[in-house]
Design an enzyme around this catalytic site. Sequence first.
Site, short mmCIF file in Angstrom:
data_model
loop_
_atom_site.label_atom_id
_atom_site.label_comp_id
_atom_site.label_asym_id
_atom_site.label_seq_id
_atom_site.Cartn_x
_atom_site.Cartn_y
_atom_site.Cartn_z
N CYS A 184 0.45 -1.23 0.33
CA CYS A 184 0.03 0.16 -0.15
C CYS A 184 0.67 1.44 -0.32
CB CYS A 184 -0.78 0.39 1.41
SG CYS A 184 -1.85 -1.63 1.64
N ARG A 229 4.62 0.98 -6.29
CA ARG A 229 4.89 -0.29 -4.81
C ARG A 229 4.33 -1.95 -4.63
NH1 ARG A 229 5.86 2.88 0.06
NH2 ARG A 229 4.93 1.56 1.10
N TRP A 280 -2.92 -2.60 -1.13
CA TRP A 280 -2.33 -4.10 -1.68
C TRP A 280 -3.46 -4.66 -0.89
CZ3 TRP A 280 -0.59 -8.38 0.26
CH2 TRP A 280 0.10 -9.02 -0.82
N ASN A 306 -1.90 1.94 6.18
CA ASN A 306 -1.00 0.60 5.49
C ASN A 306 -0.11 -0.25 6.60
OD1 ASN A 306 -0.37 2.09 3.35
ND2 ASN A 306 1.70 3.31 2.87
N GLY A 307 -0.36 -1.41 6.84
CA GLY A 307 -0.36 -2.06 7.83
C GLY A 307 -1.16 -2.85 7.92
N GLU A 364 18.35 -17.72 -9.04
CA GLU A 364 17.71 -15.65 -9.27
C GLU A 364 17.12 -15.22 -10.82
OE1 GLU A 364 17.28 -13.16 -7.37
OE2 GLU A 364 17.23 -11.58 -8.75
N LYS A 410 13.53 -14.10 -11.65
CA LYS A 410 13.33 -13.27 -12.09
C LYS A 410 11.97 -14.06 -13.68
CE LYS A 410 13.63 -11.14 -10.54
NZ LYS A 410 14.60 -10.24 -8.78
N GLU A 453 8.19 -14.80 -11.74
CA GLU A 453 7.63 -12.93 -11.78
C GLU A 453 7.00 -12.21 -12.62
OE1 GLU A 453 9.90 -10.66 -8.26
OE2 GLU A 453 11.75 -11.13 -9.76
N HIS A 502 18.97 -35.98 -9.32
CA HIS A 502 17.97 -36.02 -7.77
C HIS A 502 17.26 -36.00 -8.23
CE1 HIS A 502 21.90 -37.38 -6.07
NE2 HIS A 502 22.14 -36.12 -6.13
N LYS A 527 6.46 -4.03 -4.38
CA LYS A 527 7.85 -3.76 -4.55
C LYS A 527 8.35 -3.87 -2.79
CE LYS A 527 11.96 -2.39 -5.52
NZ LYS A 527 12.42 -3.44 -6.66
C1 F6R Z 1 12.25 -9.83 -6.20
C2 F6R Z 1 11.81 -8.66 -5.73
C3 F6R Z 1 11.68 -10.04 -3.75
C4 F6R Z 1 12.21 -8.82 -2.85
C5 F6R Z 1 11.71 -10.01 -1.53
C6 F6R Z 1 12.70 -8.67 -0.65
O1 F6R Z 1 12.62 -9.70 -7.73
O2 F6R Z 1 11.95 -8.39 -5.71
O3 F6R Z 1 11.69 -10.69 -4.05
O4 F6R Z 1 13.85 -9.09 -2.72
O5 F6R Z 1 10.73 -9.25 -1.64
O6 F6R Z 1 13.00 -7.45 -0.42
P1 F6R Z 1 13.87 -6.52 0.19
O7 F6R Z 1 15.02 -6.44 -0.26
O8 F6R Z 1 13.36 -5.09 -0.18
O9 F6R Z 1 13.56 -7.12 1.21
#
Ligand code: F6R
Length: 612
Positions: free
Chosen positions: A2, A27, A74, A100-101, A485, A489, A492, A508, A607
């Site tokens: 949010c 976000r 959100w 928010n929260g 990673e 990527k 997502e 395995h 985000k």
């Molecule tokens: C993936 C991504 C998320 C963040 C995760 C942790 O692209 O962005 O997996 O890496 O939510 O977020 P931070 O780094 O802000 O603690």
Amino acid sequence: MCGIIGYIGNKQAYPIIIKGLKRLEYRGYDSTGIALLQKGETIIYKQKGKVSHLEDTIVDENLSGTVGIGHTRWATHGEPNDMNAHPHASQNKKFVIIHNGIIENYSRLKKKLKARGYKFISETDTEVLANLIEYIYEKGNVSAEIAVRLALTKVIGAYGIVVICKDEPDMLIAARKGSPLVIGIGNNEHYIASDATPIVEHTKSVIYLNNDNIAVIKRGELTIKTIDNAEIEPQVQELTLEIGAIEKNGYDHFMLKEIFEQPRSITDTFRGRIASDLSEMRLGGLLDIMPQLEKAKRILIIACGTSWHAGLVGEYLIEEFARIPVEVEYGSEFRYRNPIIYKDDIVIAISQSGETADTLAAINLAKEAGATVLGICNVVGSSIPRETHAGVYTHAGPEIGVASTKAFTAQVTILTMMALILGKNKGTLSEESYLKLIKELTDIPKKIEEILKSSKNYKSIAELYKNAGNFIYLGRGYLFPVALEGALKLKEISYIHAEGYPAAEMKHGPIALIDEKMPVVVLATKDKSYDKIVTNIQEVKARNGIVIAIVSQGDEIIKNMADHVFEVPNTHEALAPLLTVIPLQLLSYYIAVIRGCNVDQPRNLAKSVTVE
Ligand code: F6R
């Protein structure tokens, strides 16, 4: 998650609020709303969907007013719909609130309010808080400020709230516990937001609200108190953020811009930290803690998502160069599994946003157990740097695309520097290797530039595999976290299912998945496991899998075996994650674009994940 924006001043609030909401879109959200104070009445417009959708819907309405708030939601409590969107008004319309929260004890509070005649029209915890404030205000015949404060003493959970009271119209009340809020100070005006992005184009003077602080914000006056009603001196800070950093600057998406920024962002990460003759490195934020770090018997790295992958690279680096045992933990697992934490443990929390709820909770657990906690964060002034004993900023600049790219390479850069400094200080890394690795590290930005020059090549491969149902990513050693990673990527942003595996683990289980429809991305640069990864590629080919290999420049062996190869310049194997992740970012990006996905704001994602 949010987003919050509020304004009180002499300008029209609506244009500031709507633009602010657009700045907060990154976000992640599913509904949006605004409230404006007009002649003692609060007008609310809110609906499911995008900010631009709301803007179009209300274009012909009277949007005047110099006090206003806006929110991107959100969903947590109740599905994303018009009714559950913020702002929420209290039953008798005295208060309007954005939040928010999560209010954890909301159902108990709701029950009590219902017993006192309150009716609810949404499923949200926020409406409960709005009504609780109003109940205290009316029943106790107290000021809005006191009503908010008393209501918050009854609340369990996390919040960043902004409240408008219709009876006290020249005022916004904001409060924070857990969810961040930043106040911008203008000329006889104030802004309030969940992060600095909607504020920076108006003012650079800001105050970050601390936990359990309540701000009473008027046009030219600001008072900050603790929840116990003790007034505190606001700490005004200057934002270093530039407006250009939060705009696309000609790129189609923030993600692409951020991928292309990496030569610069990595340089910014080590700028001022490596001597110009490359003879020395220092991380100012860790200087005092260095002796303790060097003596550490164990390091715990805590993070989530992409930051956790960076942490895994950190484990390999620190164990190799500094010979200190490292364990890498997901914040969410660590906080709930009764972990063993020693007083002399060093805990390193890694986070781009600095707000990730699970990482924050794990930090608090480690602190309670007496461990020393360090932070590696990108967002200046965020919660994690405030909660940790020491730390370093990554200086990657604002990352707006939800999928983390430049934050990852900045985190790995810091971890590399930490490992090398520790190794050199401990004597586990020779002076010669230390110097060689510093040189290699400073060469990384121009090597990334080289990779980016052929970014268009990824489009044609993306076109070929845009309809694949699954992908497998394989890597060994330092490249295993990169495989994880790469898979993250892809899934997502393109919604294609992808799994990352240590290449040797393939036999395995995952090998059962391989057939002529399965693209397998293999990280296969020249390092000590090169021969073994070549064998893994043969195993995939023997089962008719499609191999997309990331190889060192000039590698002819794999070129003859793989279906497609992408070359990266040669470097020390410990630094290879910084190069090999770039092709994976580009591949995911182009696949997602070709599939028509919303690359910068993938569905369901936020985000900064400020709820557990
Ligand atoms: C993936 C991504 C998320 C963040 C995760 C942790 O692209 O962005 O997996 O890496 O939510 O977020 P931070 O780094 O802000 O603690």
